[in-house]
Scaffold this motif. Sequence first.
Motif, PDB file in Angstrom:
ATOM      1  N   VAL A  40       3.515   1.019 -12.719  1.00  0.00           N
ATOM      2  CA  VAL A  40       4.787   0.137 -12.988  1.00  0.00           C
ATOM      3  C   VAL A  40       5.687   0.563 -11.563  1.00  0.00           C
ATOM      4  CG1 VAL A  40       6.632  -0.591 -14.116  1.00  0.00           C
ATOM      5  CG2 VAL A  40       4.663   0.612 -15.439  1.00  0.00           C
ATOM      6  N   ASP A  41       6.016  -0.433 -10.847  1.00  0.00           N
ATOM      7  CA  ASP A  41       6.960  -0.550  -9.906  1.00  0.00           C
ATOM      8  C   ASP A  41       6.302  -1.642  -8.492  1.00  0.00           C
ATOM      9  OD1 ASP A  41       8.052   2.994  -9.131  1.00  0.00           O
ATOM     10  OD2 ASP A  41       9.063   1.219 -10.220  1.00  0.00           O
ATOM     11  N   GLY A  42       5.363  -1.237  -7.983  1.00  0.00           N
ATOM     12  CA  GLY A  42       4.484  -2.377  -7.311  1.00  0.00           C
ATOM     13  C   GLY A  42       5.107  -2.056  -5.913  1.00  0.00           C
ATOM     14  N   SER A  43       4.810  -0.790  -5.508  1.00  0.00           N
ATOM     15  CA  SER A  43       4.987  -0.172  -3.722  1.00  0.00           C
ATOM     16  C   SER A  43       3.744  -0.517  -3.325  1.00  0.00           C
ATOM     17  CB  SER A  43       4.992   1.263  -4.023  1.00  0.00           C
ATOM     18  OG  SER A  43       4.266   2.023  -4.294  1.00  0.00           O
ATOM     19  N   LYS A  44       3.860  -0.383  -1.743  1.00  0.00           N
ATOM     20  CA  LYS A  44       2.864  -0.763  -0.939  1.00  0.00           C
ATOM     21  C   LYS A  44       1.644   0.398  -1.367  1.00  0.00           C
ATOM     22  CE  LYS A  44       5.329  -2.217   3.135  1.00  0.00           C
ATOM     23  NZ  LYS A  44       6.778  -1.723   3.306  1.00  0.00           N
ATOM     24  N   ALA A  45       2.151   1.598  -1.404  1.00  0.00           N
ATOM     25  CA  ALA A  45       1.074   2.635  -1.813  1.00  0.00           C
ATOM     26  C   ALA A  45       0.293   2.435  -3.057  1.00  0.00           C
ATOM     27  CB  ALA A  45       1.807   3.867  -1.754  1.00  0.00           C
ATOM     28  N   GLY A  46       0.972   1.693  -4.162  1.00  0.00           N
ATOM     29  CA  GLY A  46       0.405   1.274  -5.367  1.00  0.00           C
ATOM     30  C   GLY A  46      -0.410   0.179  -5.206  1.00  0.00           C
ATOM     31  N   PHE A  47      -0.099  -1.168  -4.368  1.00  0.00           N
ATOM     32  CA  PHE A  47      -1.215  -2.176  -4.167  1.00  0.00           C
ATOM     33  C   PHE A  47      -2.319  -1.474  -3.245  1.00  0.00           C
ATOM     34  CE2 PHE A  47       0.344  -6.197  -5.749  1.00  0.00           C
ATOM     35  CZ  PHE A  47       1.344  -5.800  -6.405  1.00  0.00           C
ATOM     36  N   VAL A  49      -6.134  -2.145  -3.927  1.00  0.00           N
ATOM     37  CA  VAL A  49      -6.973  -2.776  -3.059  1.00  0.00           C
ATOM     38  C   VAL A  49      -8.348  -1.957  -3.081  1.00  0.00           C
ATOM     39  CG1 VAL A  49      -7.552  -3.391  -0.644  1.00  0.00           C
ATOM     40  CG2 VAL A  49      -5.357  -4.177  -1.631  1.00  0.00           C
ATOM     41  N   ASP A  50      -8.145  -0.853  -3.008  1.00  0.00           N
ATOM     42  CA  ASP A  50      -9.126   0.487  -2.786  1.00  0.00           C
ATOM     43  C   ASP A  50      -9.765   0.462  -4.497  1.00  0.00           C
ATOM     44  OD1 ASP A  50      -8.403   0.806  -0.438  1.00  0.00           O
ATOM     45  OD2 ASP A  50      -7.412   2.609  -0.718  1.00  0.00           O
ATOM     46  N   GLY A  51      -9.344  -0.189  -5.434  1.00  0.00           N
ATOM     47  CA  GLY A  51     -10.179  -0.176  -6.571  1.00  0.00           C
ATOM     48  C   GLY A  51      -9.923   1.014  -7.499  1.00  0.00           C
ATOM     49  N   LYS A  52      -8.625   1.567  -7.294  1.00  0.00           N
ATOM     50  CA  LYS A  52      -8.189   2.879  -7.796  1.00  0.00           C
ATOM     51  C   LYS A  52      -7.212   2.842  -8.744  1.00  0.00           C
ATOM     52  CE  LYS A  52      -9.564   5.845  -3.898  1.00  0.00           C
ATOM     53  NZ  LYS A  52      -8.848   6.828  -2.954  1.00  0.00           N
ATOM     54  N   VAL A  53      -6.469   1.349  -8.968  1.00  0.00           N
ATOM     55  CA  VAL A  53      -5.598   0.934  -9.651  1.00  0.00           C
ATOM     56  C   VAL A  53      -5.881  -0.365 -10.122  1.00  0.00           C
ATOM     57  CG1 VAL A  53      -3.384   0.219 -10.030  1.00  0.00           C
ATOM     58  CG2 VAL A  53      -3.521   2.263  -8.925  1.00  0.00           C
ATOM     59  N   ASN A  54      -5.814  -0.763 -11.726  1.00  0.00           N
ATOM     60  CA  ASN A  54      -6.382  -1.881 -12.323  1.00  0.00           C
ATOM     61  C   ASN A  54      -5.620  -2.839 -12.719  1.00  0.00           C
ATOM     62  OD1 ASN A  54      -8.043   0.661 -13.240  1.00  0.00           O
ATOM     63  ND2 ASN A  54      -9.558  -0.839 -12.806  1.00  0.00           N
ATOM     64  N   TYR A  55      -4.099  -2.426 -13.013  1.00  0.00           N
ATOM     65  CA  TYR A  55      -3.052  -3.342 -13.166  1.00  0.00           C
ATOM     66  C   TYR A  55      -1.806  -2.889 -12.748  1.00  0.00           C
ATOM     67  CZ  TYR A  55      -0.847  -7.080 -16.131  1.00  0.00           C
ATOM     68  OH  TYR A  55      -0.258  -8.251 -16.413  1.00  0.00           O
ATOM     69  N   ILE A  56      -0.750  -3.747 -12.336  1.00  0.00           N
ATOM     70  CA  ILE A  56       0.521  -3.361 -11.556  1.00  0.00           C
ATOM     71  C   ILE A  56       1.341  -4.178 -12.176  1.00  0.00           C
ATOM     72  CG2 ILE A  56       2.008  -3.230  -9.534  1.00  0.00           C
ATOM     73  CD1 ILE A  56      -0.554  -2.674  -7.988  1.00  0.00           C
ATOM     74  N   VAL A  57       2.465  -3.576 -12.680  1.00  0.00           N
ATOM     75  CA  VAL A  57       3.578  -4.166 -13.483  1.00  0.00           C
ATOM     76  C   VAL A  57       4.763  -3.957 -12.575  1.00  0.00           C
ATOM     77  CG1 VAL A  57       5.386  -4.330 -15.339  1.00  0.00           C
ATOM     78  CG2 VAL A  57       2.976  -3.921 -15.975  1.00  0.00           C
ATOM     79  N   ASP A  82      -5.105 -10.188  -7.410  1.00  0.00           N
ATOM     80  CA  ASP A  82      -3.853 -10.215  -6.600  1.00  0.00           C
ATOM     81  C   ASP A  82      -3.868  -9.326  -5.558  1.00  0.00           C
ATOM     82  OD1 ASP A  82      -3.308 -12.336  -8.767  1.00  0.00           O
ATOM     83  OD2 ASP A  82      -3.111 -10.779  -9.892  1.00  0.00           O
ATOM     84  N   PHE A  83      -4.352  -7.981  -5.842  1.00  0.00           N
ATOM     85  CA  PHE A  83      -3.849  -7.117  -4.736  1.00  0.00           C
ATOM     86  C   PHE A  83      -3.840  -7.334  -3.427  1.00  0.00           C
ATOM     87  CE2 PHE A  83      -3.092  -4.918  -8.579  1.00  0.00           C
ATOM     88  CZ  PHE A  83      -4.254  -4.296  -9.051  1.00  0.00           C
ATOM     89  N   GLU A  84      -4.964  -7.706  -2.746  1.00  0.00           N
ATOM     90  CA  GLU A  84      -5.061  -7.978  -1.265  1.00  0.00           C
ATOM     91  C   GLU A  84      -3.756  -9.031  -0.931  1.00  0.00           C
ATOM     92  OE1 GLU A  84      -9.026  -7.813  -0.299  1.00  0.00           O
ATOM     93  OE2 GLU A  84      -8.546  -7.504   1.766  1.00  0.00           O
ATOM     94  N   ASP A  85      -3.873 -10.174  -1.772  1.00  0.00           N
ATOM     95  CA  ASP A  85      -2.997 -11.115  -1.200  1.00  0.00           C
ATOM     96  C   ASP A  85      -1.406 -10.695  -1.195  1.00  0.00           C
ATOM     97  OD1 ASP A  85      -4.897 -13.969  -2.503  1.00  0.00           O
ATOM     98  OD2 ASP A  85      -4.988 -12.891  -0.795  1.00  0.00           O
ATOM     99  N   GLU A  86      -1.154 -10.011  -2.250  1.00  0.00           N
ATOM    100  CA  GLU A  86       0.140  -9.467  -2.397  1.00  0.00           C
ATOM    101  C   GLU A  86       0.677  -8.365  -1.546  1.00  0.00           C
ATOM    102  OE1 GLU A  86       2.590 -11.140  -4.002  1.00  0.00           O
ATOM    103  OE2 GLU A  86       4.046  -9.260  -3.845  1.00  0.00           O
ATOM    104  N   LEU A  87      -0.222  -7.480  -1.226  1.00  0.00           N
ATOM    105  CA  LEU A  87       0.176  -6.314  -0.375  1.00  0.00           C
ATOM    106  C   LEU A  87       1.074  -6.838   0.811  1.00  0.00           C
ATOM    107  CD1 LEU A  87       0.049  -3.476   0.190  1.00  0.00           C
ATOM    108  CD2 LEU A  87      -2.305  -3.650   1.207  1.00  0.00           C
TER     109      LEU A  87
END
Length: 332
Positions: free
Chosen positions: A265-272, A276-284, A322-327
Motif C-alpha cells: 500500500v502506497d504506490g512508490s516508484k520502488a514499489g512499482f 514490474v520485476d514480478g516481486k509484488v502482485n497488487y498495489i493499493v 498496470d505496473f509498467e505503464d503506471e511506473l
Amino acid sequence: MIMLRKAIVGLGAGALLFGSAACGADDGDGSGGDSGEGLVVGFAQVGAESAWRTANSDSVQAAAEADDRIDELKFVDAQQEQEKQIEAIRNFITQQVDVIVLAPVVETGWTDVLGEAETAGIPVVLADRGIEAADEDLYVTRLGSDFVEEGRKAGSWTVETFGGGETTRILELEGTVGSAPANDRKTGFYEVLDGEGLDYELVDSQSGDFTAEGGKSVMETFISTHGLEEVDLLYAHNDEMGLGAIQAIEEAGFEPGTDVQIIIVDGSKAGFEAGVDGKVNYIVECNPVFGDQLMDVVVQVDAGEELEKFTPVEEGVFGPDDFEDELPNRQF
Ligand code: GZL
C-alpha cells in the motif's frame, strides 16, 4: 525570493529538526521577503520514515512556498515520536501561528494539547492520519486517505485471487502500532475477507513500523518461525515494509511474487519497480501529493469556512498488467 531557514533546536535528549519557509515575492528593489499579510502555518509532520512521507513533506512545503496566501510554513519533523509532535504544537501556540496542521503519528493522546490550541483560538487541520473520534471536535477537518477503503481494496483482490481454493494462509506486516492507517487498513481488509466468506488463516501479524528495516526484520522472524512453504500471501501495510520483506524472502531462497504473493500500500516508484520485476502482485495507492489541496483547506479554515469533517484524496489500485505503464507516472 524564497528563504528556507533550518535550525536544530535541542529538546532534552533529542534534537528537533524544524524548518520554516518564508515566502515573499522579491519586488525588484531588494526588499523581498515576507509581505506580512499572509498566513503563518505550523506543520507537525510524523517523520521521514518512508518515501510516502518524504513525498508528502515535499508536496506540502513546495505548495506553501509557491502560495502567496502563505507567508511562512513552520515545519517540524517529529521523527515518529508523539512527544515531539506535542512539543511542536505547543511551540506553534506560543508563536501564535494562524493555523496548526498535524499529521498525528498515532490516534490517541491528543486531547490536552489540541485543547490548548482551541483555548488559544488556533484552528487545527489534520493532514494524512486521523485521531480518535472522542477528539473530533478539536480539529476542523482531516485531509487524507480513507484507510479502511484501502484495506477493503486489498481484501477484494485477495478474495478474487484466492477465493474458492484451499485455505489461504496469510502473513501481515502492520504499520505503526496505534496509527490510523495500521488500524484501518487491517479493519477494511478483514471486513472484506470475512464478509465474502474467504477460507483463510492469519498465520502471523506484527508491526514493522512502516519502515524497510522493520519489514525485513519481522519477515525474517516470520520465516524462522513458520517457514514459507505453506504461506500464500503477504499483506504489507506500506511499500517500505513490503520491500524489506522481499529482501528477507529472497535471502531465505524463496521467490517473492511467486512462492508468496504480495500486496503493498502506497504506490512508490520502488514499489512499482518491484511489481514490474514480478516481486509484488497488487498495489493499493495512497496518495501523499496533496500540498496544494492542503493550502486551500488552510486558507478556508482561517477564513472560518464550514468544511466537511473529512476530505478524501483520490486514489487507485494497480495489478500486474498496470505496473509498467503506471511506473513513469509515479511521483515518489
Ligand atoms: C498513510 C501514511 C502512511 C504511509 C506510510 O497515509 O500515514 O505512513 O502508508 C507512511 O508509508 O509511513
